[in-house]
Design an enzyme around this catalytic site. Structure first.
Site, short mmCIF file in Angstrom:
data_model
loop_
_atom_site.label_atom_id
_atom_site.label_comp_id
_atom_site.label_asym_id
_atom_site.label_seq_id
_atom_site.Cartn_x
_atom_site.Cartn_y
_atom_site.Cartn_z
N THR A 160 0.85 -1.33 0.08
CA THR A 160 0.06 -0.05 -0.20
C THR A 160 0.96 1.32 -0.03
O THR A 160 1.17 1.57 -1.12
CB THR A 160 -1.02 -0.03 1.15
N LYS A 186 3.75 -6.83 3.72
CA LYS A 186 3.79 -5.71 3.71
C LYS A 186 3.49 -4.85 4.89
O LYS A 186 2.73 -5.43 5.84
CB LYS A 186 2.63 -5.40 2.54
N THR A 197 -0.98 -2.75 10.47
CA THR A 197 -1.61 -2.86 9.15
C THR A 197 -0.65 -3.51 8.43
O THR A 197 -0.03 -3.03 7.49
CB THR A 197 -2.06 -1.42 8.52
N GLU A 283 5.98 4.74 7.70
CA GLU A 283 5.56 6.00 6.80
C GLU A 283 6.36 7.11 7.00
O GLU A 283 6.45 7.70 8.13
CB GLU A 283 3.95 6.24 6.67
N ASN A 405 -0.16 10.61 5.38
CA ASN A 405 -1.50 10.19 6.28
C ASN A 405 -2.34 11.31 5.93
O ASN A 405 -3.77 10.99 6.27
CB ASN A 405 -1.21 9.88 7.46
#
Length: 410
Positions: A160, A186, A197, A283, A405
């Site tokens: 993602t 992932k 996640t 991230e 985000n």
């Protein structure tokens, strides 16, 4: 068997991938769920594999998890795993379950296996209906193989916000047979201890008893994937799934087998390698943080403290800013909930000691700043009250985390 003997048997295969173990094939393609990157993938075993899985602890769980749990509960065997990215199929009600079952049914028909031998996984945006008009027709177009390109296509299909595909492979000898274990994963955001996640798929050609495999996976996940954090959020879709098809031809493994420790070490190495890659790719992250806690009252306390430190937003921002602010580290130790003696704590970054028996050492700020510019930062804490030890992994917290985000759906 001693740990030192186990380690000499295990070798990392730098060119290996999820298809290195005998009998596994994968595929990945672009179905149109995402704008550009591959977004639909499959893992296939030429024979039904003993299967075990660990799932997110979030009480709100996506439809595919329910379907996968049902499949594994049937006979503890899986032969195909269908995965899509770009849409999580979470909080989608009855239609979400219908869609997950349709993905399972279509995959079973495509690969001519029983429906209960198919697992389903999804990752992406929560709360959107699945674009089944894109997914279902493309399942039939999945062309499996065991080349490096097949592995790369699959690795991309499950991502993602990740910036790179996560993959690893190890080999060893069991019962005189060469065995392999590999994985792909992932994960980038919404990563918190107790599954974030993230999706992890582990393949092995080892013959291992299904019930023993299930217990082993739970044990190893607790020491690896459950010890990573990026941002403190726990997602709705996460799972780690291991498939063991037994094609290496060893005698079926149980904890009583002479080579059981080798199997556990293989599984631990595979899970830890993938977990650290996920933590490194948080991230917006620029650095991997590893926290090593020693001298705790128990292993559980050590792990609790390590998680507390690596999950601290203040520690993460200090690492990003190359500020050796040990006060943030010691504060995270104190509020972790673990037993501590506030007068006996040693703390280091890299090889540089910041605290000795809870008192500042007069370290060089310039040297500490230079060390914090590395892309891997190690923080060590010794409580000196027991023999407990544990580790956790995370990343720094950067401006880019907010940017990514804030625009995730746009």
């Amino acid at each position: 068997m001693t740990m030192s003997k186990v380690k000499t048997k295990i070798k990392q295969v730098e060119t290996g991938s999820i298809v290195t173990p005998i009998g596994f094939q994968v595929a990945g393609l672009h179905s149109g769920v995402k704008r550009k990157r591959n977004d639909l993938g499959v893992v296939y075993s030429e024979k039904p594999a003993n299967a075990a899985a660990v799932y997110t602890l979030n009480k709100i769980q996506a439809a595919p998890l329910g379907v996968t749990k049902e499949s594994i509960a049937s006979e503890q065997k899986i032969q195909a795993v269908i995965i899509n990215s770009g849409n999580a199929n979470a909080c989608t009600g009855k239609q979400g379950m219908t869609d997950a079952y349709e993905m399972r049914k279509t995959t079973a028909e495509k690969f001519q296996v029983p429906e209960q031998y198919v697992a389903v996984a999804s990752t992406g945006i929560i709360g959107l209906d699945m674009p089944m008009d894109k997914i279902i027709p493309h399942i039939d177009q999945l062309s499996i193989g065991s080349t490096a390109q097949h592995a790369a296509d699959f690795g991309e299909s499950i991502l993602t916000t990740d910036t790179f595909a996560k993959s690893t492979c190890f080999e060893a000898e069991i019962d005189g047979k060469k065995v392999s274990m590999a994985g792909a994963a992932k994960g980038s955001g919404m990563i918190e201890p107790n599954m974030g996640t993230m999706l992890g798929f582990i393949t092995t050609d080892i013959d291992v008893d299904a019930a023993s495999l299930d217990k082993a996976l739970k044990q190893v996940v607790d020491q690896t994937f459950n010890c990573i954090t990026v941002d403190g959020d726990t997602s709705t879709n996460d799972m780690v799934l291991v498939l063991a098809n037994g094609l290496a031809g060893n005698t079926t493994l149980t904890p009583e087998h002479n080579d059981w420790d080798t199997f556990i070490e293989l599984l631990t190495n595979t899970c830890e390698k993938l977990a650290k890659q996920i933590a490194r790719d948080g991230e917006g992250a620029t650095k991997l943080i590893e926290v090593d806690v020693q001298g705790a009252a128990t292993d559980e306390d050590a792990k609790k403290i390590a998680k507390s430190i690596v999950g601290s937003s203040l520690v993460k921002t200090a690492v990003f800013g190359t500020d050796a602010n040990w006060g943030r580290i010691i504060a995270a130790v104190g509020y972790s909930g673990a037993e501590v003696n506030p007068n006996t704590i040693d703390t280091s970054i890299g090889t540089m000691q910041l605290l000795k028996d809870s008192e500042p050492t007069g370290f060089s700020e310039e040297a500490a700043t230079a060390y914090l510019q590395n892309d891997t930062i190690k923080i060590t804490v010794d409580l000196k009250i027991g023999d407990g030890k544990g580790k956790a992994w995370g990343c720094d917290l950067t401006y880019d985390y907010v940017r990514i985000n804030a625009s995730y759906r746009s």
